[in-house]
Design an enzyme around this catalytic site. Structure first.
Site, short mmCIF file in Angstrom:
data_model
loop_
_atom_site.label_atom_id
_atom_site.label_comp_id
_atom_site.label_asym_id
_atom_site.label_seq_id
_atom_site.Cartn_x
_atom_site.Cartn_y
_atom_site.Cartn_z
NE ARG A 27 36.72 43.57 -2.60
CZ ARG A 27 37.25 42.73 -1.76
NH1 ARG A 27 36.78 41.51 -1.65
NH2 ARG A 27 38.25 43.09 -0.97
CB SER A 47 39.17 34.69 -1.29
OG SER A 47 39.59 35.05 -2.58
CG HIS A 76 39.63 37.12 -7.71
ND1 HIS A 76 39.48 36.14 -6.76
CD2 HIS A 76 40.15 38.20 -7.06
CE1 HIS A 76 39.90 36.59 -5.59
NE2 HIS A 76 40.32 37.84 -5.74
CE LYS A 101 45.99 35.04 3.58
NZ LYS A 101 45.59 36.10 2.65
#
Ligand code: PNS
Length: 158
Positions: free
Chosen positions: A90, A128, A17, A41
């Site tokens: 990515r 993450s 990030h 979440k």
């Protein structure tokens, strides 16, 4: 002044990030890191913790600010006066989700552009979730996370 939002869950914010953020910060006058408050979440870090730890990472950068938001990203962009959304890509596997998000955001707010930056190859594996998994089992996280965040996550799992 050209303002962009770099939005995400950032649970936690990784070196991947940071790479995207630093590269985006030279393209815009001002970047706002938008930390999403997920209503449903379950995150490892609270929105306040995430804002605080990212703020510490970028404290030397005068053109970057970190705030949390809830609701629609395009509304957040509008209220912040941002003309663009920054997202990192990515691998091909990111494409479908990103395309979907772009399409919704574009439909809702055609004037808000999405700018995709390809992740540097050395971070193309990093997420993450991967960083949390390595930290949970006591693996080495120094190359994955900024130092202050590595320290905090180690404490969480201690
Ligand atoms: O780091 P993430 O979880 O991939 O980031 C996703 C994020 C925060 C960019 C996305 O979930 C989002 O923008 N949420 C806000 C709600 C919204 O605007 N939804 C419509 C676009 S999907």
């Amino acid at each position: 002044m050209r303002v962009a939002i770099y939005p995400g869950s950032f649970d936690p914010f990784t070196n991947g990030h940071l790479d995207i953020l630093q590269r985006a910060s030279v393209l815009f006058d001002h970047i706002i890191v938008g930390v999403l408050v997920h209503p449903a979440k379950k995150c490892l870090f609270s929105p306040e913790e995430r804002v605080e730890m990212i703020s510490e990472v970028v404290k030397e950068n005068e053109n970057i600010r970190v705030i949390h938001f809830n609701g629609l990203l395009v509304d957040f962009c509008r209220s912040a006066g941002a003309c663009a959304i920054i997202r990192g890509l990515r691998a091909v596997s990111d494409y479908e989700y990103e395309m979907q998000m772009f399409s919704v955001n574009h439909q809702l707010s055609p004037d808000t552009e999405t700018v995709f930056l390809m992740s540097s190859p050395k971070f193309s594996f990093l997420s993450s979730s991967i960083a949390k998994e390595v930290a949970r089992y006591g693996g080495q996280i120094e190359d994955l996370l900024p130092p202050n965040i590595a320290e905090l996550i180690r404490h969480k799992f201690a």
